[in-house]
Design a protein around this motif. Structure first.
Motif, PDB file in Angstrom:
ATOM      1  N   LYS A  26      41.741  36.714  40.673  1.00  0.00           N
ATOM      2  CA  LYS A  26      42.864  36.021  40.025  1.00  0.00           C
ATOM      3  C   LYS A  26      43.079  36.553  38.613  1.00  0.00           C
ATOM      4  O   LYS A  26      44.206  36.542  38.104  1.00  0.00           O
ATOM      5  CB  LYS A  26      42.571  34.525  39.987  1.00  0.00           C
ATOM      6  N   TYR A  27      41.995  36.999  37.991  1.00  0.00           N
ATOM      7  CA  TYR A  27      42.047  37.500  36.615  1.00  0.00           C
ATOM      8  C   TYR A  27      41.531  38.941  36.599  1.00  0.00           C
ATOM      9  O   TYR A  27      40.396  39.204  37.009  1.00  0.00           O
ATOM     10  CB  TYR A  27      41.188  36.634  35.696  1.00  0.00           C
ATOM     11  N   VAL A  28      42.358  39.873  36.112  1.00  0.00           N
ATOM     12  CA  VAL A  28      42.006  41.293  36.164  1.00  0.00           C
ATOM     13  C   VAL A  28      42.035  41.888  34.754  1.00  0.00           C
ATOM     14  O   VAL A  28      43.037  41.780  34.038  1.00  0.00           O
ATOM     15  CB  VAL A  28      42.969  42.074  37.071  1.00  0.00           C
ATOM     16  N   PHE A  29      40.930  42.518  34.382  1.00  0.00           N
ATOM     17  CA  PHE A  29      40.829  43.252  33.122  1.00  0.00           C
ATOM     18  C   PHE A  29      40.706  44.739  33.444  1.00  0.00           C
ATOM     19  O   PHE A  29      39.810  45.149  34.182  1.00  0.00           O
ATOM     20  CB  PHE A  29      39.605  42.811  32.325  1.00  0.00           C
ATOM     21  N   GLU A  87      32.665  37.360  28.693  1.00  0.00           N
ATOM     22  CA  GLU A  87      32.449  35.941  28.416  1.00  0.00           C
ATOM     23  C   GLU A  87      33.375  35.082  29.276  1.00  0.00           C
ATOM     24  O   GLU A  87      32.978  34.028  29.786  1.00  0.00           O
ATOM     25  CB  GLU A  87      32.693  35.662  26.928  1.00  0.00           C
ATOM     26  N   PHE A  88      34.617  35.521  29.433  1.00  0.00           N
ATOM     27  CA  PHE A  88      35.551  34.815  30.308  1.00  0.00           C
ATOM     28  C   PHE A  88      35.084  34.903  31.758  1.00  0.00           C
ATOM     29  O   PHE A  88      35.117  33.906  32.502  1.00  0.00           O
ATOM     30  CB  PHE A  88      36.950  35.426  30.165  1.00  0.00           C
ATOM     31  N   TYR A  89      34.630  36.078  32.162  1.00  0.00           N
ATOM     32  CA  TYR A  89      34.136  36.287  33.526  1.00  0.00           C
ATOM     33  C   TYR A  89      32.987  35.331  33.870  1.00  0.00           C
ATOM     34  O   TYR A  89      32.921  34.799  34.982  1.00  0.00           O
ATOM     35  CB  TYR A  89      33.682  37.739  33.676  1.00  0.00           C
ATOM     36  N   LEU A  90      32.106  35.060  32.929  1.00  0.00           N
ATOM     37  CA  LEU A  90      30.960  34.197  33.194  1.00  0.00           C
ATOM     38  C   LEU A  90      31.387  32.780  33.575  1.00  0.00           C
ATOM     39  O   LEU A  90      30.657  32.073  34.277  1.00  0.00           O
ATOM     40  CB  LEU A  90      30.033  34.164  31.978  1.00  0.00           C
ATOM     41  N   SER A  91      32.577  32.375  33.135  1.00  0.00           N
ATOM     42  CA  SER A  91      33.103  31.054  33.500  1.00  0.00           C
ATOM     43  C   SER A  91      34.013  31.110  34.718  1.00  0.00           C
ATOM     44  O   SER A  91      34.444  30.064  35.214  1.00  0.00           O
ATOM     45  CB  SER A  91      33.875  30.464  32.311  1.00  0.00           C
ATOM     46  N   THR A 131      37.250  36.860  38.844  1.00  0.00           N
ATOM     47  CA  THR A 131      37.523  37.838  37.789  1.00  0.00           C
ATOM     48  C   THR A 131      37.023  39.231  38.156  1.00  0.00           C
ATOM     49  O   THR A 131      35.917  39.387  38.676  1.00  0.00           O
ATOM     50  CB  THR A 131      36.854  37.399  36.473  1.00  0.00           C
ATOM     51  N   LEU A 132      37.832  40.227  37.863  1.00  0.00           N
ATOM     52  CA  LEU A 132      37.481  41.634  38.042  1.00  0.00           C
ATOM     53  C   LEU A 132      37.596  42.344  36.701  1.00  0.00           C
ATOM     54  O   LEU A 132      38.605  42.204  35.995  1.00  0.00           O
ATOM     55  CB  LEU A 132      38.419  42.300  39.055  1.00  0.00           C
ATOM     56  N   ILE A 133      36.572  43.100  36.332  1.00  0.00           N
ATOM     57  CA  ILE A 133      36.595  43.939  35.134  1.00  0.00           C
ATOM     58  C   ILE A 133      36.335  45.383  35.546  1.00  0.00           C
ATOM     59  O   ILE A 133      35.304  45.682  36.150  1.00  0.00           O
ATOM     60  CB  ILE A 133      35.531  43.509  34.106  1.00  0.00           C
ATOM     61  N   VAL A 134      37.262  46.266  35.218  1.00  0.00           N
ATOM     62  CA  VAL A 134      37.125  47.699  35.516  1.00  0.00           C
ATOM     63  C   VAL A 134      37.225  48.472  34.199  1.00  0.00           C
ATOM     64  O   VAL A 134      38.144  48.247  33.407  1.00  0.00           O
ATOM     65  CB  VAL A 134      38.215  48.182  36.488  1.00  0.00           C
ATOM     66  N   VAL A 135      36.275  49.366  33.968  1.00  0.00           N
ATOM     67  CA  VAL A 135      36.235  50.160  32.737  1.00  0.00           C
ATOM     68  C   VAL A 135      36.319  51.639  33.093  1.00  0.00           C
ATOM     69  O   VAL A 135      35.486  52.157  33.845  1.00  0.00           O
ATOM     70  CB  VAL A 135      34.942  49.908  31.942  1.00  0.00           C
ATOM     71  N   SER A 143      32.928  52.103  35.398  1.00  0.00           N
ATOM     72  CA  SER A 143      32.035  51.002  35.753  1.00  0.00           C
ATOM     73  C   SER A 143      32.850  49.742  35.974  1.00  0.00           C
ATOM     74  O   SER A 143      33.941  49.585  35.424  1.00  0.00           O
ATOM     75  CB  SER A 143      30.973  50.792  34.665  1.00  0.00           C
ATOM     76  N   ALA A 144      32.310  48.842  36.797  1.00  0.00           N
ATOM     77  CA  ALA A 144      33.056  47.637  37.148  1.00  0.00           C
ATOM     78  C   ALA A 144      32.104  46.506  37.507  1.00  0.00           C
ATOM     79  O   ALA A 144      30.954  46.729  37.913  1.00  0.00           O
ATOM     80  CB  ALA A 144      34.000  47.913  38.324  1.00  0.00           C
ATOM     81  N   THR A 145      32.609  45.299  37.355  1.00  0.00           N
ATOM     82  CA  THR A 145      31.869  44.115  37.776  1.00  0.00           C
ATOM     83  C   THR A 145      32.852  43.031  38.192  1.00  0.00           C
ATOM     84  O   THR A 145      34.018  43.062  37.802  1.00  0.00           O
ATOM     85  CB  THR A 145      30.949  43.602  36.643  1.00  0.00           C
ATOM     86  N   GLY A 146      32.360  42.077  38.981  1.00  0.00           N
ATOM     87  CA  GLY A 146      33.181  40.944  39.370  1.00  0.00           C
ATOM     88  C   GLY A 146      33.753  41.062  40.764  1.00  0.00           C
ATOM     89  O   GLY A 146      33.302  41.857  41.593  1.00  0.00           O
ATOM     90  N   THR A 147      34.759  40.270  41.022  1.00  0.00           N
ATOM     91  CA  THR A 147      35.374  40.164  42.342  1.00  0.00           C
ATOM     92  C   THR A 147      35.936  41.498  42.813  1.00  0.00           C
ATOM     93  O   THR A 147      36.768  42.103  42.143  1.00  0.00           O
ATOM     94  CB  THR A 147      36.503  39.122  42.306  1.00  0.00           C
TER      95      THR A 147
END
Length: 476
Positions: A27-30, A312-316, A321-325, A446-450
């Motif tokens: 739902k939330y993508v960085f 920090e947002f991802y932890l909640s 949440t998906l974070i891709v770097v 690198s990536a973490t989350g959904t």
């Protein structure tokens, strides 16, 4: 059989709970893009952080994510890309020619992830340390045959309906005849680069945006509660935002990349449909163009701090949440090691540097202008170049003579005294540079989350955008 299915179903649920990387649609993508951020830049910045904090196990957060990969970066018409072609690939999954923004090689507009997110009802944001009209952010919300058409790109931003915009480059958003009385956030006068009388700042305000412009805007930004703000347009500087090394020493009133990211999260998370946020560490690339080791380091660490804000947002919101770097390309051909110093890197010689090569030594108040004694004093006090050897001093003397003769160095015509000072400091640390432009080196991801597992392995840069679209159910 029914019991077996129940057991299998329970196992799958547990797997999803334990490993967000295996979960479904985020739902939330960085989407974090380090401009010019290659493997050497990431690794050396981590080494520096360890030395500075006296913690040998300290890591950049981006280097701890459980999913990793490597990406190729070439453009449609050249094996060494620029940020426009690379940004278009990362934004839309399409290879295009060098210098082209949001278009295919035949000139047709391509659909971007931001546009697809908006079509799906998501809030969207673009944050950068460069001008907002610069190549990488522009590739997500604009369509132009040339990255240099920044006034036209500014017009596209107004029509893009991106909810949160923050960076520099106010010069492309104000009328030709206007020169703002108040300075920008680094004390420079604000004048226009437009060829018409459109005031895009006022047009943003008419569309419901809260605007933050120049010095006053930077100070207001620092004290604003963004949880009650719907839309933001922030342009703090005439051109790019300052390098992080100078922001922390001279411009502490200017929001950091992490602060801008937190503000973006506060605004965009009000949308019940979720959000897509692209954050660019744009000046990592500029520092590497200038072969500025400490400039690269501090901007990379600032980029990692912005990732921490997302984390920090991802932890909640772990299951949403998906974070891709990623990086868009490598800059400078940065090498960690030279024959002259053998098997070691020396971080201590970089600890006293307080200014950047480009903004201060090349263009700013630290530029060599004929006074050799003053230049040596400045390099010692602000750049950390103390106790010069005879060889180092001879190299600087020659570079100053070249500068006196009007000579420049490299593709971008750098002041030879500035570049020589940069090289001496780098060589003391045992860092080498092969170029002042981009290279074709592959880039770590690198990536973490959904659904983070969809980004692992060897990928071309176009595959990252296509993987993201597939994860989100978008059609590009």
């Amino acid at each position: 059989m029914k019991q077996a299915r129940t057991i299998i179903g329970g196992i799958l649920v547990l797997l999803l709970m334990v490993s967000p990387a295996l979960a479904g649609t985020p739902k939330y993508v960085f989407y974090f893009i380090g401009d010019g951020l290659g493997a050497s830049q990431r690794q050396f910045s981590e080494f520096f952080l360890r030395a500075k904090t006296h913690n040998p196990s300290r890591k950049l957060l981006m280097n701890t994510f459980e999913v990793a990969g490597i990406n190729s970066t070439y453009a449609a018409d050249t094996l060494i890309t620029d940020s426009a072609a690379a940004g278009t690939a990362l934004a839309s999954g399409v290879k295009t020619n060098k210098g082209v923004i949001g278009k295919s090689p035949d000139g047709k507009n391509v659909k971007t992830l931001v546009e697809a997110a908006e079509n799906d009802g998501m809030a969207t944001g673009l944050i950068t340390t460069t001008r907002l009209t610069h190549a990488t952010p522009a590739a997500f919300a604009a369509h132009n045959i040339s990255r240099d058409n920044e006034n036209e790109i500014a017009n596209d931003y107004l029509n893009s309906d991106v909810d949160f915009l923050a960076g520099g480059g106010i010069r492309h958003f104000i009328p030709q005849s206007e020169a703002l009385k108040n300075t920008d956030a680094v004390g420079q006068p604000i004048k226009s680069k437009r060829k018409d009388e459109r005031n895009l700042v006022q047009e943003f305000e008419a569309k419901g945006y809260r605007t933050f412009i120049g010095m006053q805007g930077a100070k207001a930004f620092a004290t604003t509660d963004f949880s009650s703000v719907d839309k933001v347009f922030a342009a703090f500087t005439y051109t790019h935002l300052p390098y992080e090394i100078e922001r922390i020493h001279q411009y502490t009133h200017l929001p950091s990349l992490a602060r801008m990211t937190r503000a973006g999260i506060d605004v965009l998370s009000n949308d019940p449909d979720g959000f897509f946020l692209m954050v660019e560490g744009g000046r990592i690339d500029h520092a590497a163009h200038a072969n500025d080791a400490t400039g690269v380091i501090y901007d990379t660490i600032a980029f990692d701090d912005a990732i921490k804000a997302a984390y920090e947002f991802y932890l909640s919101h772990k299951n949403e949440t998906l974070i891709v770097v990623v990086g868009d390309h490598e800059t400078g051909g940065m090498g960690l090691g030279m024959d002259s110093m053998g098997y070691k890197l020396d971080l201590t010689c970089l600890m006293d540097t307080k200014v950047s090569v480009e903004d201060t030594l090349n263009y700013g108040d630290g530029q060599y202008q004929g006074d050799k004694a003053a230049y040596y004093q400045f390099l010692e006090a602000q750049f950390g170049l103390k106790n010069l050897t005879e060889d180092e001093k001879a190299r600087l003397e020659k570079a100053m003579l070249d500068a006196d003769a009007g000579k420049t160095v490299g593709y971008y015509q750098v002041n030879p005294a500035a570049l020589t000072a940069a090289h001496i400091l780098s060589q003391r640390a045992n860092i080498s540079w092969t170029t002042t432009i981009h290279t074709a080196t592959m880039i770590p991801m690198s990536a973490t989350g959904t659904a983070a597992d969809q980004f692992s392995g060897y990928k071309d840069n176009t595959e990252i955008a296509r993987a993201m679209a597939q994860v989100l159910g978008f059609s590009l």
